[in-house]
Design a protein around this motif. Structure first.
Motif, PDB file in Angstrom:
ATOM      1  N   HIS B 139       9.438 -34.854 -21.281  1.00  0.00           N
ATOM      2  CA  HIS B 139      10.269 -33.654 -21.107  1.00  0.00           C
ATOM      3  C   HIS B 139       9.402 -32.401 -21.198  1.00  0.00           C
ATOM      4  O   HIS B 139       9.528 -31.474 -20.394  1.00  0.00           O
ATOM      5  CB  HIS B 139      11.351 -33.648 -22.198  1.00  0.00           C
ATOM      6  CG  HIS B 139      12.382 -32.581 -22.006  1.00  0.00           C
ATOM      7  ND1 HIS B 139      13.728 -32.860 -21.887  1.00  0.00           N
ATOM      8  CD2 HIS B 139      12.288 -31.239 -21.904  1.00  0.00           C
ATOM      9  CE1 HIS B 139      14.401 -31.733 -21.729  1.00  0.00           C
ATOM     10  NE2 HIS B 139      13.543 -30.732 -21.737  1.00  0.00           N
ATOM     11  N   VAL B 140       8.520 -32.374 -22.168  1.00  0.00           N
ATOM     12  CA  VAL B 140       7.669 -31.195 -22.355  1.00  0.00           C
ATOM     13  C   VAL B 140       6.742 -31.005 -21.156  1.00  0.00           C
ATOM     14  O   VAL B 140       6.564 -29.885 -20.664  1.00  0.00           O
ATOM     15  CB  VAL B 140       6.852 -31.327 -23.659  1.00  0.00           C
ATOM     16  CG1 VAL B 140       5.734 -30.294 -23.715  1.00  0.00           C
ATOM     17  CG2 VAL B 140       7.759 -31.170 -24.868  1.00  0.00           C
ATOM     18  N   LEU B 141       6.178 -32.083 -20.680  1.00  0.00           N
ATOM     19  CA  LEU B 141       5.249 -31.971 -19.554  1.00  0.00           C
ATOM     20  C   LEU B 141       5.984 -31.554 -18.268  1.00  0.00           C
ATOM     21  O   LEU B 141       5.466 -30.760 -17.482  1.00  0.00           O
ATOM     22  CB  LEU B 141       4.494 -33.291 -19.369  1.00  0.00           C
ATOM     23  CG  LEU B 141       3.569 -33.636 -20.553  1.00  0.00           C
ATOM     24  CD1 LEU B 141       2.987 -35.043 -20.406  1.00  0.00           C
ATOM     25  CD2 LEU B 141       2.441 -32.622 -20.713  1.00  0.00           C
ATOM     26  N   GLU B 142       7.195 -32.046 -18.110  1.00  0.00           N
ATOM     27  CA  GLU B 142       8.010 -31.613 -16.949  1.00  0.00           C
ATOM     28  C   GLU B 142       8.303 -30.125 -17.050  1.00  0.00           C
ATOM     29  O   GLU B 142       8.215 -29.380 -16.078  1.00  0.00           O
ATOM     30  CB  GLU B 142       9.351 -32.354 -16.940  1.00  0.00           C
ATOM     31  CG  GLU B 142       9.306 -33.734 -16.321  1.00  0.00           C
ATOM     32  CD  GLU B 142      10.584 -34.513 -16.600  1.00  0.00           C
ATOM     33  OE1 GLU B 142      10.529 -35.756 -16.474  1.00  0.00           O
ATOM     34  OE2 GLU B 142      11.606 -33.896 -16.973  1.00  0.00           O
ATOM     35  N   MET B 143       8.675 -29.703 -18.241  1.00  0.00           N
ATOM     36  CA  MET B 143       9.003 -28.303 -18.481  1.00  0.00           C
ATOM     37  C   MET B 143       7.776 -27.427 -18.205  1.00  0.00           C
ATOM     38  O   MET B 143       7.870 -26.379 -17.592  1.00  0.00           O
ATOM     39  CB  MET B 143       9.465 -28.149 -19.925  1.00  0.00           C
ATOM     40  CG  MET B 143       9.605 -26.731 -20.394  1.00  0.00           C
ATOM     41  SD  MET B 143       9.482 -26.628 -22.191  1.00  0.00           S
ATOM     42  CE  MET B 143       7.733 -26.853 -22.421  1.00  0.00           C
ATOM     43  N   ALA B 144       6.629 -27.887 -18.657  1.00  0.00           N
ATOM     44  CA  ALA B 144       5.409 -27.108 -18.453  1.00  0.00           C
ATOM     45  C   ALA B 144       5.088 -26.981 -16.968  1.00  0.00           C
ATOM     46  O   ALA B 144       4.661 -25.925 -16.504  1.00  0.00           O
ATOM     47  CB  ALA B 144       4.250 -27.779 -19.197  1.00  0.00           C
ATOM     48  N   ALA B 145       5.326 -28.060 -16.209  1.00  0.00           N
ATOM     49  CA  ALA B 145       5.075 -28.026 -14.763  1.00  0.00           C
ATOM     50  C   ALA B 145       6.036 -27.046 -14.099  1.00  0.00           C
ATOM     51  O   ALA B 145       5.657 -26.279 -13.215  1.00  0.00           O
ATOM     52  CB  ALA B 145       5.230 -29.428 -14.181  1.00  0.00           C
ATOM     53  N   LEU B 146       7.276 -27.060 -14.540  1.00  0.00           N
ATOM     54  CA  LEU B 146       8.291 -26.156 -13.978  1.00  0.00           C
ATOM     55  C   LEU B 146       7.903 -24.698 -14.184  1.00  0.00           C
ATOM     56  O   LEU B 146       8.118 -23.849 -13.326  1.00  0.00           O
ATOM     57  CB  LEU B 146       9.635 -26.451 -14.673  1.00  0.00           C
ATOM     58  CG  LEU B 146      10.872 -25.787 -14.124  1.00  0.00           C
ATOM     59  CD1 LEU B 146      11.231 -26.413 -12.802  1.00  0.00           C
ATOM     60  CD2 LEU B 146      12.035 -25.967 -15.100  1.00  0.00           C
ATOM     61  N   LEU B 147       7.335 -24.406 -15.322  1.00  0.00           N
ATOM     62  CA  LEU B 147       6.958 -23.031 -15.646  1.00  0.00           C
ATOM     63  C   LEU B 147       5.535 -22.693 -15.214  1.00  0.00           C
ATOM     64  O   LEU B 147       5.068 -21.584 -15.450  1.00  0.00           O
ATOM     65  CB  LEU B 147       7.062 -22.804 -17.162  1.00  0.00           C
ATOM     66  CG  LEU B 147       8.445 -22.830 -17.785  1.00  0.00           C
ATOM     67  CD1 LEU B 147       8.340 -22.700 -19.303  1.00  0.00           C
ATOM     68  CD2 LEU B 147       9.300 -21.703 -17.247  1.00  0.00           C
ATOM     69  N   ASN B 148       4.866 -23.675 -14.629  1.00  0.00           N
ATOM     70  CA  ASN B 148       3.449 -23.485 -14.262  1.00  0.00           C
ATOM     71  C   ASN B 148       2.602 -23.110 -15.463  1.00  0.00           C
ATOM     72  O   ASN B 148       1.751 -22.215 -15.374  1.00  0.00           O
ATOM     73  CB  ASN B 148       3.300 -22.397 -13.177  1.00  0.00           C
ATOM     74  CG  ASN B 148       3.943 -22.824 -11.882  1.00  0.00           C
ATOM     75  OD1 ASN B 148       3.825 -23.988 -11.468  1.00  0.00           O
ATOM     76  ND2 ASN B 148       4.631 -21.908 -11.238  1.00  0.00           N
ATOM     77  N   ILE B 149       2.854 -23.756 -16.566  1.00  0.00           N
ATOM     78  CA  ILE B 149       2.050 -23.468 -17.760  1.00  0.00           C
ATOM     79  C   ILE B 149       1.464 -24.752 -18.336  1.00  0.00           C
ATOM     80  O   ILE B 149       1.309 -24.895 -19.545  1.00  0.00           O
ATOM     81  CB  ILE B 149       2.871 -22.730 -18.856  1.00  0.00           C
ATOM     82  CG1 ILE B 149       4.153 -23.507 -19.198  1.00  0.00           C
ATOM     83  CG2 ILE B 149       3.194 -21.311 -18.432  1.00  0.00           C
ATOM     84  CD1 ILE B 149       4.820 -23.011 -20.464  1.00  0.00           C
ATOM     85  N   GLU B 150       1.134 -25.693 -17.447  1.00  0.00           N
ATOM     86  CA  GLU B 150       0.597 -26.970 -17.939  1.00  0.00           C
ATOM     87  C   GLU B 150      -0.595 -26.753 -18.851  1.00  0.00           C
ATOM     88  O   GLU B 150      -0.771 -27.436 -19.849  1.00  0.00           O
ATOM     89  CB  GLU B 150       0.145 -27.870 -16.775  1.00  0.00           C
ATOM     90  CG  GLU B 150       1.292 -28.431 -15.940  1.00  0.00           C
ATOM     91  CD  GLU B 150       1.486 -27.656 -14.650  1.00  0.00           C
ATOM     92  OE1 GLU B 150       1.407 -26.411 -14.691  1.00  0.00           O
ATOM     93  OE2 GLU B 150       1.696 -28.281 -13.608  1.00  0.00           O
ATOM     94  N   GLY B 151      -1.424 -25.768 -18.490  1.00  0.00           N
ATOM     95  CA  GLY B 151      -2.615 -25.529 -19.303  1.00  0.00           C
ATOM     96  C   GLY B 151      -2.330 -24.724 -20.557  1.00  0.00           C
ATOM     97  O   GLY B 151      -3.100 -24.748 -21.516  1.00  0.00           O
ATOM     98  N   ASP B 152      -1.185 -24.019 -20.567  1.00  0.00           N
ATOM     99  CA  ASP B 152      -0.918 -23.079 -21.666  1.00  0.00           C
ATOM    100  C   ASP B 152       0.093 -23.563 -22.684  1.00  0.00           C
ATOM    101  O   ASP B 152       0.233 -22.961 -23.740  1.00  0.00           O
ATOM    102  CB  ASP B 152      -0.394 -21.744 -21.092  1.00  0.00           C
ATOM    103  CG  ASP B 152      -1.469 -21.013 -20.320  1.00  0.00           C
ATOM    104  OD1 ASP B 152      -1.132 -20.235 -19.414  1.00  0.00           O
ATOM    105  OD2 ASP B 152      -2.660 -21.228 -20.632  1.00  0.00           O
ATOM    106  N   VAL B 153       0.819 -24.619 -22.382  1.00  0.00           N
ATOM    107  CA  VAL B 153       1.919 -25.006 -23.256  1.00  0.00           C
ATOM    108  C   VAL B 153       1.428 -25.424 -24.640  1.00  0.00           C
ATOM    109  O   VAL B 153       2.177 -25.368 -25.609  1.00  0.00           O
ATOM    110  CB  VAL B 153       2.774 -26.112 -22.601  1.00  0.00           C
ATOM    111  CG1 VAL B 153       2.036 -27.448 -22.585  1.00  0.00           C
ATOM    112  CG2 VAL B 153       4.104 -26.271 -23.294  1.00  0.00           C
ATOM    113  N   PHE B 154       0.151 -25.832 -24.708  1.00  0.00           N
ATOM    114  CA  PHE B 154      -0.391 -26.225 -26.005  1.00  0.00           C
ATOM    115  C   PHE B 154      -1.243 -25.124 -26.625  1.00  0.00           C
ATOM    116  O   PHE B 154      -1.966 -25.359 -27.588  1.00  0.00           O
ATOM    117  CB  PHE B 154      -1.215 -27.521 -25.861  1.00  0.00           C
ATOM    118  CG  PHE B 154      -0.383 -28.684 -25.416  1.00  0.00           C
ATOM    119  CD1 PHE B 154      -0.435 -29.117 -24.101  1.00  0.00           C
ATOM    120  CD2 PHE B 154       0.481 -29.328 -26.296  1.00  0.00           C
ATOM    121  CE1 PHE B 154       0.365 -30.180 -23.665  1.00  0.00           C
ATOM    122  CE2 PHE B 154       1.271 -30.389 -25.876  1.00  0.00           C
ATOM    123  CZ  PHE B 154       1.211 -30.812 -24.558  1.00  0.00           C
TER     124      PHE B 154
END
Lengths: 259, 324
Positions: B139-154
């Motif tokens: 869920h978190v990784l999907e959310m990060a992709a949706l927001l284009n923040i895959e690199g920033d979510v962590f």
């Protein structure tokens, strides 16, 4: 819904905040060491031989209790800061009970205080304060109880505050007198009646005294240093914890909603 | 305006997801009621907008509905649960985006989301992301992709832009699948691009069936609402779909001007056309088409603007009348 998970999550958050704030981490570790080393050392050099006990060890046990009590109290009061930044709203609009939030906060701030406890004990060993593993172990156990009491005290103070600015002003007012009334640096075996009354209603007195009872157990200077029996200290700490927690949480939550 | 009911009649009102009856709030040190006896209801899946000037009572109303403030009197039910006596049940059903950001700047985006998920019992507590259940991690990784923040979510929240933080707050608030999402000025502080992106996402949320309750200063955000409630000085002054509010209160008009203003003025007077000089010549259409009107004018025109009422026009007209 079990509320243990949320309690642990709230507690972990506070610990992570400390570990990620290097300046705060350094300050919280260094300050109590300064108190022991500088104040305790100078008092020992000038007054120690007249008192008949090691003033450095006396200061160490006093600062140990005071630091843990104050750190958790102050940490719980940071809920005010969270409220002003709206983060605590995130917690208070969740379906978990208000007591779980407060308990999580107390637990978290106790975890924040524990590195200080370790640092203080390590420093004590470095400056030559000697005690058995049992005595140090007893001190650590007392430290946990002191953290809980400090946290509950913080909740009670918090419930009467409306801003971070007020929290800063009030905190000095409720903490500083207790330094002396609890005998952190100054022996209070004999006090004038009016000071004795004030001392007996200061929560920090019992926190510090219980720590000294554990540290000085079996030592000849125990009678000069320890004020009350450990059973009395424990009973008062337990009673104060329960009252502060229940009353403080109820007042805080009511104050949040009844603006 | 007394009792106003959303939906299409008594039957709809009976299954309303939000019911507010005679709500009053006076703050402890207040001399007047911040909310003064308002009543309305919101249907499931509806997009409801609460508008009003500063100090009108919007935030007070939303604070009561979200259980962070107690009412002085009146009754509020969300999903059948009373906000005073069944606050915990209400909290399980609502998600909230506060006026001020409610993310912890000391935590990463993922830690903020995890904190919320554990608080609401959606996932069990684990001290680290990699120990969380697989469903959560996906869920978190999907959310990060949706927001284009895959690199920033962590990374810590302070690294993210205001718009991304707001979207993160919304996604966080939807993790426990609330029936109602409360948004208290959600685009405040965002630039135009950030506002547009956020609203694209919110439209998807509403289309998926979540009831959206919005307060905003940006009236164009309420144009797409199913119901608009305008509140002023603690009272409801208008209620209904945006189209009805606009149609009832503001008329279309045409603005014209000419190089030879004297000639244009004389011609309009001769033809009996009612106008106001603002300083352009403003003429209400009153059911006529702009084409008809302009065809009849001989004077060469230098300015022609057809003005269709916006919600902002209606709002300003309503608030102005309420203040009189």
């Amino acid at each position: 819904m079990s509320e243990l998970g949320p309690v642990l999550a709230i507690a972990q958050r506070d610990l992570m905040k400390l570990l990620r704030d290097r300046p705060r981490l350094v300050t919280t570790l260094v300050f109590p060491l300064l108190l022991i080393g500088v104040l305790g050392g100078s008092l020992q050099a000038n007054l120690g031989r007249h008192l008949g006990f090691d003033f450095l060890a006396f200061t160490f046990t006093g600062v140990f209790g005071q630091t843990l009590f104050q750190t958790t109290a102050q940490g719980v009061m940071s809920l005010i800061n969270d409220r002003e930044n709206d983060f605590s709203q995130e917690m208070f609009v969740s379906p978990i009970s208000r007591y779980s939030i407060i308990i999580g906060k107390i637990l978290g701030e106790s975890l924040v205080a524990l590195p200080q406890a370790v640092a203080i004990i390590a420093f004590a060993l470095i400056v030559g304060i000697r005690a058995s593993a049992t005595q140090f172990g007893g001190l650590v156990v007392v430290g946990l109880l002191v953290c809980l009491l400090g946290g509950a005290f913080g909740v009670l103070v918090l419930s009467n505050l409306s801003s971070q600015e007020m929290a800063g002003q009030i905190f000095t007012f409720v903490m500083l007198p207790q330094y002396f009334l609890a005998g952190i640096f100054n022996p209070i075996k004999v006090l004038p009646p009016y000071l004795d009354v004030l001392s007996r209603i200061a929560p920090m007195r019992y926190a510090v005294d219980l720590g000294r009872a554990a540290f000085y157990a079996g030592r000849p200077e125990s009678a000069r240093v320890v004020l009350d029996s450990p059973v009395l200290d424990l009973a008062v700490i337990g009673g104060m914890f329960a009252v502060f927690l229940v009353v403080g949480t109820a007042l805080f939550v009511r104050g949040e909603r009844n603006r | 305006m007394g009792e106003l009911t959303g939906g299409i009649g008594p039957a709809a009102a009976r299954v309303a997801i939000i019911q507010v009856e005679d709500l009053v709030k006076r703050y402890r040190k207040g001399k007047t009621n911040a909310v003064d006896g308002i009543s309305f209801s919101v249907q499931p899946g509806e997009f409801f907008a609460l508008l009003g000037p500063n100090g009108a009572g919007k935030t007070t109303t939303i604070s009561i509905l979200t259980t962070t403030l107690s009412p002085t009197s009146g009754r509020v039910r969300i999903g059948g649960a009373d906000v005073v006596t069944q606050a915990s049940a209400v909290r399980r059903q609502v998600g909230i985006i506060f006026q001020n950001p409610s993310l912890d700047m000391n935590l990463t985006g993922e830690e903020n989301v995890r904190f919320h998920a554990v608080l609401y019992g959606v996932y069990p507590y684990r001290p680290q992301f990699r120990l969380m259940p697989a469903a959560y991690r996906e869920h978190v990784l999907e959310m990060a992709a949706l927001l284009n923040i895959e690199g920033d979510v962590f990374r810590p929240i302070k690294m993210l832009s205001g718009g991304t933080r707001r979207k993160l707050e919304i996604i966080r608030s939807l993790m426990h699948r609330p029936a109602v999402l409360f948004l208290d000025e959600p685009t405040r502080g965002l630039d135009a691009n950030g506002r547009r992106n956020l609203w694209e996402y919110l439209r998807g949320v509403q289309a998926a069936g979540t009831t959206v309750f919005l307060t905003t200063h940006y009236l164009e955000e309420a144009e797409g609402a199913d119901s608009v409630c305008i509140i002023n000085k603690g009272r409801i002054v208008s209620f209904g779909p945006p189209s009805r509010i606009k149609a009832e209160l503001v008329t279309e008009h045409v603005l014209i001007d000419a190089d030879d203003r004297e000639r244009l003025r004389a011609e309009l007077l001769t033809r009996g056309v009612v106008f106001a000089e603002t300083p352009l010549f403003r003429i209400k259409l009153d059911g006529r088409s702009a084409h008809q009107l302009l065809k009849a004018i001989d004077t060469p025109l230098s300015v022609v603007t057809v003005h269709q009422p916006s919600l902002e026009d209606a709002y300003l007209s309503i608030i102005g009348k309420a203040d009189e």
